[in-house]
Motif scaffolding. Structure first.
Motif, PDB file in Angstrom:
ATOM      1  N   GLU A  83      -7.894   4.062  -0.219  1.00 31.75           N
ATOM      2  CA  GLU A  83      -8.398   3.249   0.569  1.00 31.75           C
ATOM      3  C   GLU A  83      -8.936   1.727  -0.119  1.00 31.75           C
ATOM      4  OE1 GLU A  83      -7.720   2.771   3.575  1.00 31.75           O
ATOM      5  OE2 GLU A  83      -7.467   4.950   4.225  1.00 31.75           O
ATOM      6  N   LEU A  84      -9.488   2.122  -1.490  1.00 30.07           N
ATOM      7  CA  LEU A  84      -9.784   1.252  -2.338  1.00 30.07           C
ATOM      8  C   LEU A  84      -8.577   0.293  -2.716  1.00 30.07           C
ATOM      9  CD1 LEU A  84     -12.012  -0.475  -4.020  1.00 30.07           C
ATOM     10  CD2 LEU A  84     -11.607   1.280  -5.818  1.00 30.07           C
ATOM     11  N   GLU A  85      -7.452   1.074  -3.125  1.00 35.40           N
ATOM     12  CA  GLU A  85      -5.938   0.403  -3.260  1.00 35.40           C
ATOM     13  C   GLU A  85      -5.740  -0.250  -2.524  1.00 35.40           C
ATOM     14  OE1 GLU A  85      -3.681   3.670  -4.730  1.00 35.40           O
ATOM     15  OE2 GLU A  85      -4.781   3.960  -6.772  1.00 35.40           O
ATOM     16  N   TYR A  86      -5.727   0.145  -1.211  1.00 35.56           N
ATOM     17  CA  TYR A  86      -5.025  -0.772   0.081  1.00 35.56           C
ATOM     18  C   TYR A  86      -6.036  -1.872   0.284  1.00 35.56           C
ATOM     19  CZ  TYR A  86      -4.377  -2.189   4.659  1.00 35.56           C
ATOM     20  OH  TYR A  86      -4.031  -2.946   5.814  1.00 35.56           O
ATOM     21  N   LEU A  87      -7.176  -1.962  -0.168  1.00 35.01           N
ATOM     22  CA  LEU A  87      -8.116  -3.169   0.127  1.00 35.01           C
ATOM     23  C   LEU A  87      -7.561  -4.134  -0.840  1.00 35.01           C
ATOM     24  CD1 LEU A  87     -11.707  -2.039   1.311  1.00 35.01           C
ATOM     25  CD2 LEU A  87      -9.925  -3.432   2.697  1.00 35.01           C
ATOM     26  N   MET A  88      -7.618  -3.661  -2.192  1.00 33.30           N
ATOM     27  CA  MET A  88      -7.466  -4.487  -3.460  1.00 33.30           C
ATOM     28  C   MET A  88      -6.072  -5.024  -3.427  1.00 33.30           C
ATOM     29  SD  MET A  88     -10.148  -4.684  -5.334  1.00 33.30           S
ATOM     30  CE  MET A  88      -9.812  -4.545  -7.182  1.00 33.30           C
ATOM     31  N   GLY A  89      -5.037  -4.319  -2.653  1.00 37.13           N
ATOM     32  CA  GLY A  89      -3.744  -4.736  -2.834  1.00 37.13           C
ATOM     33  C   GLY A  89      -3.053  -4.554  -4.281  1.00 37.13           C
ATOM     34  N   GLU A  90      -1.671  -5.078  -4.349  1.00 41.40           N
ATOM     35  CA  GLU A  90      -0.970  -4.922  -5.386  1.00 41.40           C
ATOM     36  C   GLU A  90      -0.516  -6.280  -6.093  1.00 41.40           C
ATOM     37  OE1 GLU A  90       2.124  -2.241  -4.954  1.00 41.40           O
ATOM     38  OE2 GLU A  90       0.877  -0.319  -4.809  1.00 41.40           O
ATOM     39  N   LYS A  91      -0.969  -7.346  -5.333  1.00 42.66           N
ATOM     40  CA  LYS A  91      -0.549  -8.530  -5.462  1.00 42.66           C
ATOM     41  C   LYS A  91      -0.961  -9.090  -6.927  1.00 42.66           C
ATOM     42  CE  LYS A  91       0.310 -13.259  -3.965  1.00 42.66           C
ATOM     43  NZ  LYS A  91      -0.029 -14.195  -2.878  1.00 42.66           N
TER      44      LYS A  91
END
Length: 309
Positions: A83-91
């Protein structure tokens, strides 16, 4: 040691206050209850993730637990990371360069956040790429600011435009833009004053400098880079709001991530501010300023072992 491993090392204290505290909360718990969620929220707030982001993150974890019908508390660790990865995104948001002439980067931020050092490191990075770089000492209120920037200019081997202490910052910006064009510079980095004890005067001045740059070179400044000190934690969010109200901040450079337990503020800045984190600084070295990569940041935060970059 490459940048990823140095980043991982620099996030040790943040890891202890963030990831390891979460592990402590979920380890040894038999089940998942409301008290567990409240404790997780508390850990996040103490780790400078911020109240809003902490609540959002815990709510997403709660939904993830329900959707997967998870019963064991220890499994929250993996859901939390996802969920942290989702919120931070990959952009990844690179510095925008102007292909048709000098790229003007206006650098703003309060005193003491590492503004001058960041300008020096950026100048070094661009020079290493073969670009012609020009610096402008737009913080005319402190003689030390002009001197410091001049030292960096000499160290990196680039030219500097400067006036006397107390002169008009708008005039420095004017001269710098014209010098950048006549000398066919690729990059112009403009320093600005950073005192906040009299916010209205400072902000009026920043607006004036911005307008001078825009008037003398249409489309400029191409970036307004706000420098924030990671050790200030939640105060970084307040500074972002203040500077964004004055000028159109296009990106954030977060300095001093090494040795602070407050690196969790990166999460709050990425999720709560509509301004991308473009650069992070993890030390005093010339090469300790790099483009921010959210995935690498989380991997480093969680102590992932992977081939260095």
């Amino acid at each position: 040691m490459g940048f990823f491993n140095r980043l991982k090392e620099s996030l040790t204290k943040t890891r202890e206050s963030f990831v390891e505290k979460i592990d402590q909360v979920v380890t040894g718990r038999k089940g998942i209850d409301e008290e567990l969620y409240e404790e997780l929220e508390e850990v996040l707030i103490q780790a400078d993730v911020g109240v809003n982001t902490a609540m959002t993150l815990v709510e997403r974890v709660r939904k993830g637990v329900k959707a997967r019908n998870v019963q064991e508390a220890y499994r929250l660790k993996d859901i939390f990371q996802e969920e942290l990865e989702y919120l931070m995104g990959e952009k990844i948001s690179p510095i925008q360069l102007n292909p048709e002439g000098p790229t003007v980067i206006m650098v703003v931020g309060v005193n003491g956040v590492g503004k001058t050092t960041t300008i020096g490191k950026l100048a070094h990075n661009y020079k290493e790429q073969g670009k012609k770089v020009l610096l402008a000492a737009g913080d005319t209120f402190r003689a030390a600011a002009i001197d410091q920037l001049e030292i960096w200019a000499q160290r990196v081997g680039v030219d500097i435009i400067k006036h006397q202490e107390g002169s008009d910052p708008g005039a420095v910006a004017y001269d710098a833009v014209h010098a950048a064009r006549s000398r066919k510079a690729d990059i112009l980095l403009i320093d600005t004053a950073g005192r906040l004890h009299n916010k209205s005067n400072l902000m009026d001045e920043l607006r004036k400098v911005y307008k001078v740059i825009a008037r003398e070179l249409p489309g400029a400044p191409h970036e307004v880079l706000l420098i924030l000190d990671a050790t200030t934690g939640q105060n970084a969010l307040n500074q972002t709001k203040i500077f964004s109200e004055a000028v159109h901040v296009t990106g954030i450079a977060l300095t001093k991530l090494d040795g602070t337990a407050k690196g969790g503020v990166v999460t709050a800045i990425v999720t709560e501010m509509a301004i991308p984190v473009k650069l992070i600084g993890i030390g005093e070295g010339m090469d300790d300023l790099k483009q921010f990569n959210p995935k690498d940041f989380i991997d480093a935060l969680y102590g992932v072992n992977k081939e260095d970059q």
